[in-house]
Scaffold this motif. Sequence first.
Motif, PDB file in Angstrom:
ATOM      1  N   UNK A  39       0.750  -1.377   0.153  1.00  7.89           N
ATOM      2  CA  UNK A  39       0.089  -0.163  -0.188  1.00  7.89           C
ATOM      3  C   UNK A  39       0.866   1.188  -0.091  1.00  7.89           C
ATOM      4  N   UNK A  40       1.969   1.326   0.702  1.00  6.37           N
ATOM      5  CA  UNK A  40       2.751   2.517   0.744  1.00  6.37           C
ATOM      6  C   UNK A  40       3.451   2.852  -0.623  1.00  6.37           C
ATOM      7  N   UNK A  41       3.965   1.730  -1.191  1.00  5.68           N
ATOM      8  CA  UNK A  41       4.539   1.881  -2.386  1.00  5.68           C
ATOM      9  C   UNK A  41       3.853   2.212  -3.257  1.00  5.68           C
ATOM     10  N   UNK A  42       2.570   1.630  -3.312  1.00  6.14           N
ATOM     11  CA  UNK A  42       1.561   1.969  -4.251  1.00  6.14           C
ATOM     12  C   UNK A  42       1.176   3.432  -4.251  1.00  6.14           C
ATOM     13  N   UNK A  43       0.846   3.900  -2.997  1.00  5.21           N
ATOM     14  CA  UNK A  43       0.475   5.316  -2.800  1.00  5.21           C
ATOM     15  C   UNK A  43       1.591   6.282  -3.251  1.00  5.21           C
ATOM     16  N   UNK A  44       2.922   6.094  -3.175  1.00  2.00           N
ATOM     17  CA  UNK A  44       3.927   6.970  -3.615  1.00  2.00           C
ATOM     18  C   UNK A  44       3.879   6.966  -4.980  1.00  2.00           C
ATOM     19  N   UNK A  45       3.817   5.689  -5.842  1.00  2.00           N
ATOM     20  CA  UNK A  45       3.865   5.565  -7.150  1.00  2.00           C
ATOM     21  C   UNK A  45       2.683   6.223  -7.798  1.00  2.00           C
ATOM     22  N   UNK A  46       1.404   6.478  -7.037  1.00  2.00           N
ATOM     23  CA  UNK A  46       0.405   6.908  -7.623  1.00  2.00           C
ATOM     24  C   UNK A  46       0.269   8.464  -7.250  1.00  2.00           C
ATOM     25  N   UNK A  47       0.856   9.035  -6.374  1.00  2.00           N
ATOM     26  CA  UNK A  47       0.839  10.328  -6.035  1.00  2.00           C
ATOM     27  C   UNK A  47       1.784  11.186  -6.287  1.00  2.00           C
ATOM     28  N   UNK A  48       3.172  10.832  -6.242  1.00  2.00           N
ATOM     29  CA  UNK A  48       4.362  11.585  -6.522  1.00  2.00           C
ATOM     30  C   UNK A  48       4.489  12.181  -7.987  1.00  2.00           C
ATOM     31  N   UNK A  49       4.301  11.237  -9.136  1.00  2.00           N
ATOM     32  CA  UNK A  49       4.370  11.852 -10.498  1.00  2.00           C
ATOM     33  C   UNK A  49       3.870  13.197 -10.539  1.00  2.00           C
ATOM     34  N   UNK A  50       2.709  13.314 -10.168  1.00  2.68           N
ATOM     35  CA  UNK A  50       1.880  14.638 -10.498  1.00  2.68           C
ATOM     36  C   UNK A  50       2.456  15.767  -9.492  1.00  2.68           C
ATOM     37  N   UNK A  51       3.401  15.535  -8.730  1.00  4.07           N
ATOM     38  CA  UNK A  51       4.279  16.544  -7.902  1.00  4.07           C
ATOM     39  C   UNK A  51       5.593  16.333  -8.386  1.00  4.07           C
ATOM     40  N   UNK A  52       5.908  16.096  -9.590  1.00  2.00           N
ATOM     41  CA  UNK A  52       7.095  16.014 -10.138  1.00  2.00           C
ATOM     42  C   UNK A  52       8.177  15.111  -9.797  1.00  2.00           C
ATOM     43  N   UNK A  53       7.937  13.855  -9.387  1.00  2.00           N
ATOM     44  CA  UNK A  53       8.756  12.880  -8.830  1.00  2.00           C
ATOM     45  C   UNK A  53       8.397  11.768  -9.753  1.00  2.00           C
ATOM     46  N   UNK A  54       9.266  11.186 -10.656  1.00  2.00           N
ATOM     47  CA  UNK A  54       8.981   9.853 -11.392  1.00  2.00           C
ATOM     48  C   UNK A  54       9.404   8.980  -9.923  1.00  2.00           C
ATOM     49  N   UNK A  55       8.519   7.839 -10.024  1.00  2.00           N
ATOM     50  CA  UNK A  55       8.500   6.462  -9.134  1.00  2.00           C
ATOM     51  C   UNK A  55       8.977   5.458 -10.033  1.00  2.00           C
ATOM     52  N   UNK A  56      10.127   4.814  -9.657  1.00  2.00           N
ATOM     53  CA  UNK A  56      10.347   3.269 -10.138  1.00  2.00           C
ATOM     54  C   UNK A  56      10.377   2.418  -9.069  1.00  2.00           C
ATOM     55  N   UNK A  57       9.683   1.368  -9.214  1.00  2.00           N
ATOM     56  CA  UNK A  57       9.552   0.415  -8.436  1.00  2.00           C
ATOM     57  C   UNK A  57      10.198  -0.870  -8.752  1.00  2.00           C
ATOM     58  N   UNK A  58      11.260  -1.199  -8.085  1.00  2.00           N
ATOM     59  CA  UNK A  58      12.002  -2.416  -8.541  1.00  2.00           C
ATOM     60  C   UNK A  58      11.590  -3.832  -8.134  1.00  2.00           C
ATOM     61  N   UNK A  59      11.196  -4.712  -8.869  1.00  2.00           N
ATOM     62  CA  UNK A  59      10.812  -5.844  -8.659  1.00  2.00           C
ATOM     63  C   UNK A  59      12.087  -6.892  -8.720  1.00  2.00           C
ATOM     64  N   UNK A  60      12.298  -7.449  -7.477  1.00  2.00           N
ATOM     65  CA  UNK A  60      13.806  -8.135  -7.428  1.00  2.00           C
ATOM     66  C   UNK A  60      13.353  -9.850  -8.149  1.00  2.00           C
ATOM     67  N   UNK A  61      14.535 -10.131  -8.656  1.00  2.00           N
ATOM     68  CA  UNK A  61      14.545 -11.315  -9.706  1.00  2.00           C
ATOM     69  C   UNK A  61      13.700 -12.630  -8.850  1.00  2.00           C
ATOM     70  N   UNK A  62      13.927 -12.749  -7.916  1.00  2.00           N
ATOM     71  CA  UNK A  62      13.071 -13.782  -7.056  1.00  2.00           C
ATOM     72  C   UNK A  62      11.390 -13.609  -7.020  1.00  2.00           C
TER      73      UNK A  62
END
Length: 224
Positions: A39-62
């Motif tokens: 939920x917290x990672x999703x919230x940041x990815x949903x809200x910050x781009x409109x505020x000028x911050x690109x959000x890149x979430x990295x999914x580990x190989x496992x």
Amino acid sequence: MDVDVPTAAGPGRLVVAPAERPRALLWLGHGAGGGIGAADLTALASELPALGVTVARFEQPWRVAGKKVASRPPALDAAWLEAAPVVAELAAGVPVIVGGRSAGARVACRTADATGAAAVVCLAFPLHPPGRPEASRLEELLTPTVPVLVLQGDRDTFGGADLLRAEVDAADGDHANVRIVTVAGADHGMKTLKASPLTARDVRELVVATTRAFVDDVLATSAR
């Protein structure tokens, strides 16, 4: 936007929420018990781009491979570092702030210097395994020399906000770069009880607002 990242441990994946006019890129890793849909990672990815911050979430190989048990810390660090050139290309010259939740926060702290991060954002830093306060990971949190923001629940069984703050204050050296914000009533997953002072929505809003303010401070300081 999904970007595949080849690593020695198999393919990883960056899930990117781009800002139209980015002034920073926030690169986040997930925990050992869940993925980038927290939920917290999703919230940041949903809200910050409109505020000028690109959000890149990295999914580990496992996780990409569908495994249920996380890789060991050295393998997590290695895959994260292999993703760094791809992240730098996505950033296109704007500052990169690293971070993540739980195990992802540990990875970001351990590798902050190697990735040239401008700052670190830790969501639910796992200070110790539940019930084992002697197995402290404080040294990892204190590794970065850049500003560090920690959002920590006061019901976190991996080490609540008060304990984390006390251990940082008691540690040798000057650790003024570490800022700890208490998420009242939240556990390690940032979940609250019905009787807690914050609702799930309040927690999401706190995470976004606090992270945004931290990013603004980091960018303002670097511009001086």
